[in-house]
Design an enzyme around this catalytic site. Structure first.
Site, PDB file in Angstrom:
ATOM      1  N   ASN A 157       0.828  -1.207   0.000  1.00 31.71           N
ATOM      2  CA  ASN A 157       0.000   0.000   0.000  1.00 31.71           C
ATOM      3  C   ASN A 157       0.863   1.258   0.000  1.00 31.71           C
ATOM      4  OD1 ASN A 157      -2.775  -0.871  -0.127  1.00 31.71           O
ATOM      5  ND2 ASN A 157      -2.398  -1.818   1.876  1.00 31.71           N
ATOM      6  N   HIS A 158       1.757   1.321  -0.973  1.00 30.39           N
ATOM      7  CA  HIS A 158       2.571   2.517  -1.131  1.00 30.39           C
ATOM      8  C   HIS A 158       3.173   2.543  -2.539  1.00 30.39           C
ATOM      9  CE1 HIS A 158       5.582  -0.488   0.440  1.00 30.39           C
ATOM     10  NE2 HIS A 158       6.245  -0.033  -0.606  1.00 30.39           N
ATOM     11  N   SER A 159       3.743   3.701  -2.877  1.00 27.62           N
ATOM     12  CA  SER A 159       4.566   3.819  -4.088  1.00 27.62           C
ATOM     13  C   SER A 159       5.871   4.506  -3.666  1.00 27.62           C
ATOM     14  CB  SER A 159       3.845   4.630  -5.170  1.00 27.62           C
ATOM     15  OG  SER A 159       3.628   5.957  -4.731  1.00 27.62           O
ATOM     16  N   ARG A 171       1.606  -0.400  -5.109  1.00 25.39           N
ATOM     17  CA  ARG A 171       1.518  -1.859  -4.966  1.00 25.39           C
ATOM     18  C   ARG A 171       0.835  -2.234  -3.660  1.00 25.39           C
ATOM     19  NH1 ARG A 171       7.038  -1.365  -4.221  1.00 25.39           N
ATOM     20  NH2 ARG A 171       6.655   0.303  -5.701  1.00 25.39           N
ATOM     21  N   ASN A 205       5.608   6.899  -0.520  1.00 24.65           N
ATOM     22  CA  ASN A 205       4.315   7.579  -0.534  1.00 24.65           C
ATOM     23  C   ASN A 205       3.271   6.561  -0.100  1.00 24.65           C
ATOM     24  OD1 ASN A 205       2.026   9.093  -0.995  1.00 24.65           O
ATOM     25  ND2 ASN A 205       1.917   8.502  -3.145  1.00 24.65           N
TER      26      ASN A 205
END
Ligand code: TYD
Length: 132
Positions: A49-51, A96, A121
């Protein structure tokens, strides 16, 4: 072109079993600065749960299976990793989420930089705004 893709690694197999070799700037398209692995993941949990604005990574599912939801500027896809001979390249600015982990799942991740919390992020709304 999406900034993520599956890569097939060459398998050296003989009567004794199998072997895969990962080499920086050869079958891994960057210099490897960090390796980490995710294991013993509990049922029904999401990870990721981030980029990342800069980081490039390759994920290999060494054992078991899990699913990835991937999204970038131009595309989105859900795929399953369940073979040690498959690598998943995830470049910069790809959101992702990992889910549906089998209890024996071991995910190994190669990265082209050290762990830097500021280089994450974790805000999906911000990610969506960056996409525009
Ligand atoms: P986290 O980013 O929450 O993992 P995931 O993206 O799989 O959900 O990381 C879990 C913890 O591990 C968090 O405290 C940060 C730490 N960590 C490191 O110290 N080094 C690393 O290379 C990574 C990926 C995480």
């Amino acid at each position: 072109m999406p900034n993520f893709k599956k890569i097939k690694f060459k398998v050296f197999g003989d009567r004794r079993g199998k072997l895969i070799s990962l080499e920086a700037m050869r079958n891994v398209p960057f210099e490897i600065k960090r390796v980490y692995y995710i294991f013993d993941t509990k049922e029904d949990v999401d990870r990721g749960n981030h980029s990342h604005p800069k980081l490039n990574q390759i994920v290999v599912c060494l054992s078991g299976s899990c699913k990835f939801y991937l999204e970038d500027k131009c595309s989105r896809k859900t795929l399953k990793l369940n073979k040690p001979s498959d690598g998943l390249f995830i470049g910069k600015d790809v959101w992702r989420r990992m889910f549906d982990f089998s209890s024996d799942c071991v995910l190994m991740v190669l990265a082209d930089d050290y762990y830097i919390e500021e280089e994450y992020n974790r805000d999906y709304k911000k990610f969506k705004l960056l996409k525009k």
